[in-house]
Structure formats: C-alpha cells, structure tokens
Design a protein around this motif. Structure first.
Motif, mmCIF file in Angstrom:
data_model
loop_
_atom_site.group_PDB
_atom_site.id
_atom_site.type_symbol
_atom_site.label_atom_id
_atom_site.label_comp_id
_atom_site.label_asym_id
_atom_site.label_seq_id
_atom_site.Cartn_x
_atom_site.Cartn_y
_atom_site.Cartn_z
ATOM 1 N N GLY A 72 26.967 1.787 93.133
ATOM 2 C CA GLY A 72 26.691 3.092 94.025
ATOM 3 C C GLY A 72 27.046 3.468 95.012
ATOM 4 O O GLY A 72 28.455 2.238 95.413
ATOM 5 N N SER A 73 26.442 3.475 96.242
ATOM 6 C CA SER A 73 26.888 3.523 97.383
ATOM 7 C C SER A 73 27.034 2.639 98.250
ATOM 8 O O SER A 73 27.519 2.956 98.959
ATOM 9 C CB SER A 73 25.757 4.973 98.166
ATOM 10 N N ILE A 74 25.539 1.392 97.842
ATOM 11 C CA ILE A 74 25.613 0.309 98.615
ATOM 12 C C ILE A 74 25.780 -1.321 97.769
ATOM 13 O O ILE A 74 26.189 -0.628 95.843
ATOM 14 C CB ILE A 74 24.457 -0.122 99.051
ATOM 15 N N PRO A 75 26.251 -1.896 98.536
ATOM 16 C CA PRO A 75 26.540 -3.034 97.289
ATOM 17 C C PRO A 75 26.169 -3.533 96.556
ATOM 18 O O PRO A 75 24.331 -3.216 96.762
ATOM 19 C CB PRO A 75 27.200 -4.137 98.601
ATOM 20 N N LEU A 76 26.189 -4.173 95.368
ATOM 21 C CA LEU A 76 25.169 -4.322 94.335
ATOM 22 C C LEU A 76 24.371 -5.865 95.465
ATOM 23 O O LEU A 76 24.943 -7.420 96.057
ATOM 24 C CB LEU A 76 25.788 -4.961 93.168
ATOM 25 N N SER A 77 23.136 -6.311 94.496
ATOM 26 C CA SER A 77 22.254 -6.907 95.173
ATOM 27 C C SER A 77 22.927 -8.563 95.215
ATOM 28 O O SER A 77 23.584 -8.966 93.975
ATOM 29 C CB SER A 77 21.027 -7.365 95.671
#
Length: 530
Positions: free
Chosen positions: A233-238
């Motif tokens: 989404g709007s932030i990178p995957l963990s």
C-alpha cells in the motif's frame, strides 16, 4: 463489518457498529417486506424510495441491518433518515458489486465464525480475521482466493487510494479480471504457485494499475487449495512479510480444508485430543495416530498470556485498540506455523498454548526462546499488546508433554506475580522467581503459617493509612541499604529510619535476627487477604 468499504459503506447506524448479525437473507421486490431478528437483509432491485418499506419492516422485525444500492448521492440522506427512524442500520452497496457476491461473502463469514469455545487456534476463527491479521503483520493489503481466483476474504483498508486497480476490480467483481489474470499467467506467477511452497514477488506495473505484490500458495499436501496475495500500500511491506505469509498459508489451509467438509469432524477431535494431552488426561498415542506424528521425537510447549483490559499501552505510549482472543491467537498461529509446520495452537482461558511436536533432535531451548520472542515482539509492534511468553522444557516425546506444559505455566505464574521485566523466559532464566512464587502460593494456602506481629503491622497500616509494612519490605529487598530504600520510596533516609523503629516498636520485631527478616520478606509479599 467484514465486507469492508470496498463493497459497502455505512450510511446509518442508530444502534452503533457492534450489532450482531446472525443470518443473511435476500429480499426480492416480489416478496412481502419481512425480516427476522438479527438478519442482514439484502434488498434486491429496490432503490431510492422503493426501499422504504423494506427499511420499515426491518426495523419493525428487529433486523440487524439493511443493504441497498443507491442510484445517486441524493438518495443517501432520505434513506439514512428513514433507517434512523426505523432503528435499523443502513449499508449502501457499490453499484458495480453483485448481490450474489455479497450474499456469499457474508454467508461464508457467518459460517466460519468461532463457536464461542476454546479452539484449535486460527482455524476456529474466520478467513476475514486471518486476512486482517496477515495485513497487520505484513503492513500490506491482503486477499485470499481459491484456485479459480475467486475472492474468499480480504483485509479492511482505511484508505481506498491504497488499493490498486487489480484489488478493487477483484473485490467488486468477486474474482480477478481476466486481463490481469492473463498477465500473471504470462509472467509465470500461477505456474510458480502451482509447483512451489515458496513466496513469489510480483513487481509493480504502474501502466497496468498494479502495485508490488507477494503471493503464496495455500496447500494441503500436494494439492493447491488457493492463494494469499499481499499488495503493497502506501508504506513498504514489512521486512518479515515473507515469513508471515508462509505461516498464514499454513493456517489458511485448515480453513479451506474445513470448508470442503473433509476434516470437519477431525478439527473437533484434534482439539479434544490436544486438550487432553496438555492436561495429562489423555495419553500421547491417540493424537499421534490421528495426525500421523512420531510420538518418540522431542516436543515442547510454549505458553502465552496477556492482560484482560480493553486497551494496552504500546511502547510508544499510544493506546492500542480493543483486542479479541482470535486476534492474538491468529498472530501466534501465523508466526509459529512459519517456524514449525506441525505446530498446534489452542486457547485455554486466559492463556494460549503452542504444542511443538516432532521437533528436530538437535534443537535447543535458545531456538524456542527466539521463536517465542518473535511472537511477543510482533504482538507489541502490531497490536500494542504486552504479551508474555514462556518456554516449557524440551521433553523426549509426546508422552511427557504435560510436564512441559506445567513448566510453561509455572513460568507464566511467576512472571505475573513477581513482576518479572522480561517478556519471554525459560525456567533457567527465572528459576529463583519461580520458586519464590511457588513458596508464596504454599503460604497463601496455609494461613496458620503466619507471624501475628506482621499481621498486626498490616492491620495497623490499614487502619491508619500507614506505610510501615511497605517501608519494611522495601528496606529488606534493598539488603538493608537505607539510602537505596529511601530513594525507592522517595523519602528522606531519616524518615525511613523512623518508620523502621516505629515498626519494631509496634510489633516487637527484631530486625537484627536473620530468621525474622526472612519471614518478614516472605509474609509481606503475600497478596492482601481483604
């Protein structure tokens, strides 16, 4: 609601959002407007004012909510007002969605709802809950599909802009659009999923409206049952997304096998046999035979406990949302499944237990402590929950599992009563705290073993709102260091000396005698008797 804002939007909720839905029904325009208590009524073919009779009937008959389609934004206000007057929730369905899709998803969510009793873990929850847990652990947007690419469940999103075109169209159309599926076939994605258990990455393709993704096959033996997709989404995957996805796939397999009714009786039997093995009422062979385990290989039990308050403070100080047992059990199940395929998870209120059967013979406690630490770290990071974990002793076979469970419980008991600061422990880490905790438990069970002088001191404090007993215990815990005890109590050293003299005068205690100091340390640590 599990359908989420990709399909429906709440227009009115007179009784709030926590209304229980017990059934789903389709209301055709030709049918008389009636409903049953607790129903989710899907009003087909009636838009705008034509839906008023259905709303009034739903309110009259005690339905939980009504779902309608809107022709335009101007209808929402009038329908919301009618729903508020009728006292029933109103949901608007996106125009592109199909009624049979909503009915099937809602029906599946109800069919998979947990039965309200301790279960085997995440398989007793629902696919939507698992999708949401996986989304939390990966920091992504999750959907679970069958082998025909039909969407079975998906995580909720708070920002519709985070979902790419492929996800939106998959959810609204109930399966992946053929044009996108053709591209995935062209890139070899489905071939990889069909032949491998490994997580595959799909790069972003802005020209196609596709963001970066991870995918993993859901398998039962050699057969593929479906796929879990995680969109960035709007932030990178963990960083640990791939590991979390492997665990989620193994847990999801239990859902999908159960949905096919191939192991419905087996799930109940496994839960019963596991509970019996943990408490020692059932031997190891029934569970080993049922699941094909080697009962002679090493095993261990991990234990987890957490507070019962509705909100917990995160490490950063922000209040976490209200947690449910299924959320925590899902998190434990996903993480441990990624580490050990044969792991079984169950909840015995208020604790969660993990049985690790047929472990490799060279495994050690440090490895198990590391697995447990990963789970408690994830609970704090993703749920804001201070989860405590214990590592029961490694035992040579399933027959000794009750011993490992007892040790896991002893550690959790001591961590709760002694205020141990670590989140994860094995017995060698807190041997003294465990033994002192058990000595105090024995003293609690034998009120005749009391020094009446200390009992009188506690009574004096209770009558006069005093702090003499607290001062004495702090002084003893500080090995007689006046300055250290005074600093801990935030008083002047002379104040502390006065309180100690006063305690000796009131009780006749002689703090120069080691036996009296030892007894005071133990008795003053006992919980209040009321």
């Amino acid at each position: 609601m599990v359908l989420g804002d990709s399909l429906v939007e709440v227009q009115a909720a007179p009784a709030g959002l926590d209304v229980e839905i017990r059934e789903v029904s389709l209301l055709d325009p030709e049918d008389p407007p009636t409903a049953q208590p607790g129903e989710l009524v899907l009003v087909i073919g009636a838009r705008g004012r034509a839906a008023f009779p259905a709303l009034r009937a739903a309110g009259r008959d005690g339905a939980a909510a009504v779902v309608v389609k809107l022709d335009g934004p101007g209808q929402a206000a009038a329908l919301s007002e009618a729903a508020a007057e009728a006292g029933v929730a109103l949901l608007s369905l996106r125009s592109e969605a199909r009624w049979e899709q909503v009915h099937a998803l809602a029906r599946a969510a109800l069919d998979d709802a947990p039965p309200g009793e301790p279960g085997m873990g995440a398989e007793q929850g629902d696919l939507f809950s698992l999708a949401q847990t996986t989304a939390i652990l990966t920091s992504g947007i999750v959907s679970i599909e069958d082998t025909a690419n039909r969407v079975l469940a998906y995580s909720r999103t708070t920002d519709s802009d985070e979902a790419d075109d492929l996800r939106r169209r998959s959810i609204l159309g109930w399966q992946g659009p053929e044009g996108y599926l053709a591209k995935l076939r062209e890139w070899g994605v489905f071939q990889h999923l069909h032949s491998s258990d490994e997580v595959i990455g799909i790069d972003s393709h802005p020209e196609l409206g596709i963001r970066r993704r991870l995918a993993v096959a859901i398998r039962s033996g050699d057969r593929q049952l479906g796929t879990i997709w995680v969109q960035e989404g709007s932030i990178p995957l963990s960083e640990r997304s791939r590991q979390a996805l492997l665990g989620a796939a193994r847990v999801a397999a239990l859902h999908l096998v159960r949905r096919r009714r191939e192991l419905s009786d087996d799930v109940t039997l496994t839960r019963t046999l596991l509970a019996g093995l943990l408490d020692g009422s059932t031997g190891p062979q029934p569970l080993a035979t049922h699941l094909g385990f080697d009962a002679t290989r090493p095993a261990a039990v991990l234990g987890f406990s957490y507070g019962t308050t509705e909100a917990h403070e995160t490490a950063e100080g922000a209040a976490a949302p209200e947690l449910t047992h299924s959320e925590v059990t899902n998190l434990v199940s996903v993480h441990i499944a990624a580490r050990h395929r044969s792991a079984l998870v169950t909840q015995v209120d208020p604790r969660i237990y993990v049985l690790l059967p047929q472990l490799p013979r060279g495994i050690d406690t440090d490895t198990l402590r590391g697995w447990t630490q990963e789970i408690t770290d994830a609970a704090r990071r993703h749920l804001g929950l201070p989860l405590s974990g214990s590592v029961g002793c490694l035992v040579p076979g399933l027959g000794d599992v009750p011993e490992s469970r007892r040790e896991a419980d002893r550690i959790l008991d001591a961590m709760a009563s002694a205020g141990v600061s670590v989140a994860v422990a094995a017995l060698p880490d807190i041997q003294a705290e465990v033994l002192v905790s058990e000595i105090l438990t024995l003293l609690c069970a034998h009120p005749e073993i009391r020094d009446p002088r200390l009992t009188a001191l506690l009574s004096h404090d209770s009558r006069h709102q005093g702090r003499l007993a607290e001062t004495l215990l702090t002084y003893l815990n500080s090995f007689g260091d006046i300055r250290a005890a005074a600093a801990q109590l935030h008083v002047h050293p002379n104040t502390l000396r006065y309180r100690l003299r006063r305690a000796e005068q009131l009780t006749g205690l002689d703090l120069s005698r080691p036996d009296q100091r030892l007894l005071a340390m133990l008795q003053l640590r006992l919980p209040p008797t009321g």
